[in-house]
Design an enzyme around this catalytic site. Structure first.
Site, PDB file in Angstrom:
ATOM      1  N   HIS A   1       0.844  -1.194   0.000  1.00  0.00           N
ATOM      2  CA  HIS A   1       0.000   0.000   0.000  1.00  0.00           C
ATOM      3  C   HIS A   1       0.881   1.247   0.000  1.00  0.00           C
ATOM      4  CE1 HIS A   1      -3.419  -2.497   2.063  1.00  0.00           C
ATOM      5  NE2 HIS A   1      -3.267  -2.782   0.778  1.00  0.00           N
ATOM      6  N   GLN A   2       1.880   1.255  -0.874  1.00  0.00           N
ATOM      7  CA  GLN A   2       2.808   2.380  -0.929  1.00  0.00           C
ATOM      8  C   GLN A   2       2.052   3.678  -1.210  1.00  0.00           C
ATOM      9  OE1 GLN A   2       2.913  -0.363  -2.933  1.00  0.00           O
ATOM     10  NE2 GLN A   2       4.965  -1.224  -3.014  1.00  0.00           N
TER      11      GLN A   2
END
Length: 537
Positions: free
Chosen positions: A473-474
């Protein structure tokens, strides 16, 4: 570019799409009204909404190729995309807080971006996330009340009707996973330790202190529903929308501080394509700051060190990196045949009751789920899993260029567990899973704890450091805000630059509570609204 029949899409429509897009690609123009870079969960939305106006021309550029492959289309094959040509294959630098492990950082390199390779969870983010966005941006249009209306408008919710919170008839089909005897027992066990159950994951639960609910997915009849397929593909028979694949945006083109177009590597050469109105970067939290910096937008000292002419000093580019971390997984053995596969539920809760927002996410899965690091425990097939995670990290990482050229890699200093409070929260997440698993409601489903087993104290801490992974979930590397480290304003305009906006997860001031696909769709919707308003569309 190939496309096959999916759901109600007719072969005639697919034929028209194929012919139209081939013609548009063969006759690629050197100027479009809008250029959208990246076809992920935000870019696909922006391109679709702009192309709804037949008077404007839109070019959507994707570095990857077709999504028409079993690994993407068949929901159960999602893991086959990891490490494939549909994955950018990023890897974070060795992390001293993880005993110098270097974690892979998967990101989609295919039509649909992350929405074509992820696990398809639909999680809106908490009320407090969106209200925080609004406060940072100084704009109530980003608050929870406003965003809730967007979610209701775009959804096609298949669960029990909930008109106050859920929508029907929109482009985003969402269905709840089915409950099973084990998932219902998990719900009862959670209640026994004070965690309430909710009718769905994305309604009242996202306004509360936390809770339990069945997971919600973007799939139908075992087929993935990417954001690209839901938004962009239905418009690809139109002549004003060109989708260019296998094309990598290398740099922005400027006239002074006004973006006039992009350089694109495609078919063995670099093309310069101009934008009559605006360029939108939707390349994700690693490639968006990379293109910004290699185009001269970033911290001036770092740019000069690499010989990149400075266009705009923005020290926040590539900073504030955030992600979620998890452990695959905490596993309990049960008697053979007691837990048929299929259940999938989720707990959101607080590691500290004084927090305003849940910071732990524990996903329940039926079956034994491990990573290469935890597989050494050799769990049996007759098992079920909790996947504990920390979703409100205090640690912040940063990205750096390693060189001035488009093919130079990015250095990703993820800094997971850099703040000691994150390790404390992670250990509490594991203990929460244990407390629930050992409650009387789950007594008939627990024969023994396989992972972590009897590990406690320093041994458990070491397991976490040796085994945690990222949710991929950068986010947050070109954040929206008003301070000196902000990159975009409330209208997603890059500070100091004309005709350039960012619409993807990089603009988040902080990572949202839970999986990030749904918030990225909202970011795309908001970006499209801004562009339409600005250009009187």
């Amino acid at each position: 570019m190939t496309f096959s029949t999916q759901n109600s899409e007719t072969s005639e429509f697919i034929r028209r799409v194929r012919i139209n897009q081939q013609n548009l690609t063969d006759n690629l123009k050197n100027r479009y009204d809008f250029i959208v870079c990246g076809s992920g969960s935000s870019g696909s939305v922006v391109a679709r909404r702009l192309a709804e106006n037949p008077k404007v021309s839109v070019l959507l550029i994707e570095a990857g190729g077709s999504d028409d492959v079993p690994g993407v289309m068949e929901a159960g094959q999602w893991a086959s995309n990891l490490g494939s040509e549909r994955d950018w294959g990023f890897r974070a630098r060795p992390n001293p807080h993880l005993n110098n492990r270097s974690l892979p950082m998967a990101m989609g390199k295919v039509l649909g971006g992350g929405s074509s390779i992820n696990v398809m969870y639909w999680v809106r983010g908490h009320k407090n996330d969106w209200d925080f966005f609004a406060a940072e941006a100084g704009d109530e249009a980003w608050n929870y009340k406003s965003v809730l209306e967007i979610y209701r408008r775009i959804e096609d919710w298949q669960g029990t009707p909930d008109p106050k919170y859920r929508g029907t008839g929109g482009p985003v089909y969402v269905e709840p996973t089915r409950s099973t005897p084990l998932s219902l027992a998990v719900s009862e066990a959670a209640r026994s330790v004070g965690i309430p159950a909710f009718e769905n994951l994305n309604g009242r639960m996202m306004e509360d202190d936390g809770g339990w609910s069945q997971v919600e997915l973007r799939q139908r009849d075992g087929r993935r529903l990417s954001i690209f397929r839901s938004y962009t593909f239905p418009h690809m028979d139109r002549t004003n929308l060109t989708v260019l694949t296998q094309a990598m945006v290398t740099r922005l083109v400027f006239a002074g501080k006004r973006v006039t177009g992009v350089d694109v590597a495609h078919d063995g050469k670099v093309h310069r394509i101009f934008a009559g109105l605006e360029v939108v970067l939707s390349l994700g939290a690693i490639n968006t700051p990379k293109v910004l910096m290699q185009s001269g937008i970033g911290h001036e000292d770092e740019l000069r060190r690499l010989g990149i002419p400075v266009v705009q000093h923005l020290p926040g580019v590539g900073k504030n990196f955030q992600d979620h971390v998890l452990l695959f997984g905490c596993v309990w053995e049960h008697e053979p045949g007691e837990a048929p596969p299929g259940g999938n539920s989720c707990l959101l809760w607080k590691s500290d009751p004084t927090l305003d927002t849940p910071d732990m996410q524990c996903v329940h899965l039926e079956g034994a789920y491990t990573s290469p690091e935890t597989a050494k425990f050799n769990p049996p097939k007759n098992a079920w899993t909790f996947v504990p995670g920390v979703i409100r990290p205090k640690s912040r990482g940063q990205l750096h260029l390693t060189g001035p050229n488009p093919l130079d890699t990015m250095e990703i200093d993820a800094n997971f567990l850099g703040d000691p409070d994150d390790l404390k929260a992670f250990l509490k997440s594991i203990e929460l899973c244990r407390e629930i698993a050992h409650s009387s409601a789950l007594h008939s489903f627990v024969k023994r704890e396989v992972i972590p087993g009897n590990l406690k104290g320093p041994d458990l801490e070491n397991l976490v450091r040796n085994s945690i992974l990222t949710y991929w979930h950068q986010s947050c590397t070109a954040k929206m805000g008003r301070d000196s480290m902000s990159v975009v304003d409330n209208q997603l305009r890059v500070y100091g630059i004309e005709n350039l906006r960012i619409a993807d997860g990089s603009i988040m001031p902080r990572v949202t509570t839970g999986n990030t696909m749904a918030p990225c769709v909202v970011i795309g919707e908001r970006g499209a609204e801004m562009l339409k308003t600005r250009h009187q569309m």
